[in-house]
Write a protein that holds these residues in place. Structure first.
Motif, PDB file in Angstrom:
ATOM      1  N   ARG A 333      -2.047  45.574  66.925  1.00 20.31           N
ATOM      2  CA  ARG A 333      -1.525  46.849  67.417  1.00 20.31           C
ATOM      3  C   ARG A 333      -0.230  47.219  66.687  1.00 20.31           C
ATOM      4  NH1 ARG A 333      -3.244  48.742  72.495  1.00 20.31           N
ATOM      5  NH2 ARG A 333      -5.318  47.903  72.962  1.00 20.31           N
ATOM      6  N   ASP A 334      -0.077  46.735  65.467  1.00 17.79           N
ATOM      7  CA  ASP A 334       1.132  46.997  64.682  1.00 17.79           C
ATOM      8  C   ASP A 334       1.002  48.355  64.002  1.00 17.79           C
ATOM      9  OD1 ASP A 334       3.254  46.996  62.850  1.00 17.79           O
ATOM     10  OD2 ASP A 334       3.117  44.825  62.530  1.00 17.79           O
ATOM     11  N   ALA A 335       1.901  49.277  64.349  1.00 20.98           N
ATOM     12  CA  ALA A 335       1.841  50.642  63.817  1.00 20.98           C
ATOM     13  C   ALA A 335       2.062  50.692  62.312  1.00 20.98           C
ATOM     14  CB  ALA A 335       2.871  51.524  64.526  1.00 20.98           C
ATOM     15  N   ALA A 336       2.687  49.662  61.743  1.00 19.80           N
ATOM     16  CA  ALA A 336       2.902  49.642  60.300  1.00 19.80           C
ATOM     17  C   ALA A 336       1.588  49.477  59.536  1.00 19.80           C
ATOM     18  CB  ALA A 336       3.858  48.510  59.925  1.00 19.80           C
ATOM     19  N   VAL A 337       0.562  48.978  60.208  1.00 19.18           N
ATOM     20  CA  VAL A 337      -0.740  48.739  59.581  1.00 19.18           C
ATOM     21  C   VAL A 337      -1.814  49.663  60.145  1.00 19.18           C
ATOM     22  CG1 VAL A 337      -2.499  46.982  59.081  1.00 19.18           C
ATOM     23  CG2 VAL A 337      -0.088  46.328  59.252  1.00 19.18           C
ATOM     24  N   PHE A 338      -1.736  49.920  61.450  1.00 16.09           N
ATOM     25  CA  PHE A 338      -2.731  50.739  62.135  1.00 16.09           C
ATOM     26  C   PHE A 338      -2.026  51.918  62.817  1.00 16.09           C
ATOM     27  CE2 PHE A 338      -4.054  46.240  62.363  1.00 16.09           C
ATOM     28  CZ  PHE A 338      -5.212  46.311  61.598  1.00 16.09           C
ATOM     29  N   PRO A 339      -1.977  53.076  62.162  1.00 15.01           N
ATOM     30  CA  PRO A 339      -1.302  54.237  62.765  1.00 15.01           C
ATOM     31  C   PRO A 339      -1.854  54.546  64.155  1.00 15.01           C
ATOM     32  CG  PRO A 339      -1.860  54.668  60.465  1.00 15.01           C
ATOM     33  CD  PRO A 339      -2.533  53.373  60.825  1.00 15.01           C
ATOM     34  N   ASP A 340      -0.939  54.940  65.046  1.00 16.23           N
ATOM     35  CA  ASP A 340      -1.325  55.217  66.443  1.00 16.23           C
ATOM     36  C   ASP A 340      -2.144  54.053  66.988  1.00 16.23           C
ATOM     37  OD1 ASP A 340      -1.564  56.511  68.842  1.00 16.23           O
ATOM     38  OD2 ASP A 340      -2.933  58.064  68.125  1.00 16.23           O
ATOM     39  N   ASP A 349     -10.346  52.739  59.896  1.00 12.30           N
ATOM     40  CA  ASP A 349     -10.550  51.607  58.999  1.00 12.30           C
ATOM     41  C   ASP A 349      -9.759  50.426  59.571  1.00 12.30           C
ATOM     42  OD1 ASP A 349     -10.824  49.739  57.038  1.00 12.30           O
ATOM     43  OD2 ASP A 349      -9.912  50.919  55.433  1.00 12.30           O
ATOM     44  N   ALA A 350     -10.449  49.583  60.327  1.00 12.36           N
ATOM     45  CA  ALA A 350      -9.795  48.462  61.011  1.00 12.36           C
ATOM     46  C   ALA A 350     -10.064  47.133  60.327  1.00 12.36           C
ATOM     47  CB  ALA A 350     -10.260  48.405  62.469  1.00 12.36           C
ATOM     48  N   ARG A 351     -10.472  47.187  59.068  1.00 13.01           N
ATOM     49  CA  ARG A 351     -10.906  45.957  58.393  1.00 13.01           C
ATOM     50  C   ARG A 351      -9.817  44.908  58.248  1.00 13.01           C
ATOM     51  NH1 ARG A 351     -13.244  48.337  52.982  1.00 13.01           N
ATOM     52  NH2 ARG A 351     -11.462  49.729  53.363  1.00 13.01           N
TER      53      ARG A 351
END
Length: 414
Positions: A333-340, A349-351
């Protein structure tokens, strides 16, 4: 007053928070709020666990990947400072030390013995058989009364994952009540050392007898492969049994929990459920599986390791012998990698999620889990398009006391 260093600041030792932390009742799919606060304010810091020790808690995606890929980080659960999840887990690991709790080269040597069974090609070959099982379970649901508890009708007592993993391993499915009851003890964080030890011994004794049976009567299954390794003197019968126990428990608990919890998450997000249900594109289904794995991250007790050397990271010095806990749920759930990051979006793209871990110890069975979940998520909601919860969200019992997050019951109707 003693202090500890945290990102260049000094924090009083009595302020070291306890871990694990509680989820918010109104947001059962999200990591605990206190963890998110640490991720923002002190992403690498000490916490206090059940035995009074104070390992480092690592909450950000980038830091987690860096450390989990670092050869100076050990998975050896026999290390005196390894931060076990509970007294029960410590007892279990002491009795069944398998490759998941070893470092290379021994980890790699043992893991190679079973990797072929879980290859992507082999798992894809099982897709038609898994589809047949799923369709049969749905047929039974539709023919029965409603509402129905999806956990017991579909995910437990583990008909899908249990049938598949038993077939792969060569474990008689008729004995599933026995290993289900014992595996349930072993994944409970509240299990005592005595309870976990007794359950571990029962499973190991059972599986060691199975190895002996396979020595006499080999078949086309993983336990026969392990029996051949025993015959060749590469592992003992007890070691083979421990390897099989790891795969048996992991093959049951993770997929079963993801089936029910993933369904509940989709039912709470009807727009995403509609996108999945109305698409016949395998890429959409595969994307939905990856996003649900990221969003839910059912291994919510943290990945555990111990440092073998001093490591500098983000202004913090992790000393040799320090325990480390990786909160993969916050990393995913890190916003730096997964926006929102708190939004469920099956088109994302959750790969780069780490639901299966990262580095050399990432989950061996992930190709099987992916195929099973793709078949379930592409079939259940299409065949029962009006599927809906039969109770309010606050009435559903979540597995806060287990090392694999999920729900104990999920009443649904249609």
């Amino acid at each position: 007053m003693s202090t500890i260093a945290v990102r260049g600041t000094e924090v009083p030792s009595e302020e070291v928070p306890d871990y694990p932390m509680a989820r918010a009742a109104a947001c059962p799919f999200d990591p605990p709020p206190a963890l998110r606060t640490l991720q923002d304010q002190a992403p690498i810091r000490r916490v206090r666990i059940w035995d009074g020790s104070t390992p480092w808690l690592v909450t950000r995606h980038e830091d987690q990947r860096a450390l989990l890929a670092d050869p100076r980080i050990s998975a050896d659960s026999n290390h005196p400072h390894y931060p076990h999840q509970s007294a029960g887990q410590k007892e279990r690991r002491g009795l069944s030390w398998s490759f998941i709790a070893m470092d290379d080269p021994e980890h790699a040597r043992l893991r190679r013995m079973v990797t072929a069974t879980f290859s992507i090609k082999h798992m894809e070959s099982l897709r038609p058989a898994i589809q047949k099982i799923v369709d049969g379970l749905i047929d039974t649901m539709l023919a029965g009364p409603k509402p129905v508890d999806l956990v017991h009708a579909f995910a437990l007592p583990l008909p899908l994952p249990s049938l598949v993993i038993c077939e792969l391993l060569g474990v008689p499915y008729a004995d599933h009540d026995f290993f289900q009851a014992n595996s349930r003890i072993l994944v409970k964080r509240t299990a005592t050392a005595e309870q976990a030890g007794a359950a571990t011994r029962r499973l190991l004794d059972y599986l060691e007898r199975l190895v002996s049976d396979k020595l006499a009567h080999p078949a086309d299954d993983l336990f026969s492969t392990l029996a051949a390794r025993v015959e060749a003197g590469e592992v003992s019968r007890r070691e083979a049994a421990a390897m099989g126990m790891l795969l048996l428990i992991a093959g049951h608990e993770t997929t079963a929990n993801m089936i029910a919890l993933g369904t509940l998450a989709l039912l709470q997000h009807p727009d995403q459920l509609a996108r999945l249900r109305e698409s016949d594109d395998p890429k959409v289904v595969a994307s939905a599986v990856e996003e649900l794995l990221r969003y839910l991250t059912i291994v919510h007790g943290g990945r555990r390791r111990v440092a073998l050397a001093d490591i500098e990271l983000g202004g913090v010095t992790i000393r040799a012998g320090d325990g480390i806990v990786f909160t993969i749920d916050t990393g995913n759930r890190d916003a730096a990698v997964f926006p929102d990051p708190d939004r469920l979006d099956i088109g994302r793209d959750a790969r780069h999620h780490m639901a299966f871990g990262f580095g050399v110890h990432q989950c061996l069975g992930q190709p099987l889990a992916r195929v099973e979940l793709q078949v379930v998520y592409s079939t259940l909601y299409r065949r029962i398009p009006t599927l809906r919860p039969a109770v309010d969200l606050d009435e559903i019992p979540f597995k806060h006391d287990s090392s694999a997050y999920g729900v104990y019951e999920l009443p649904v109707t249609w």
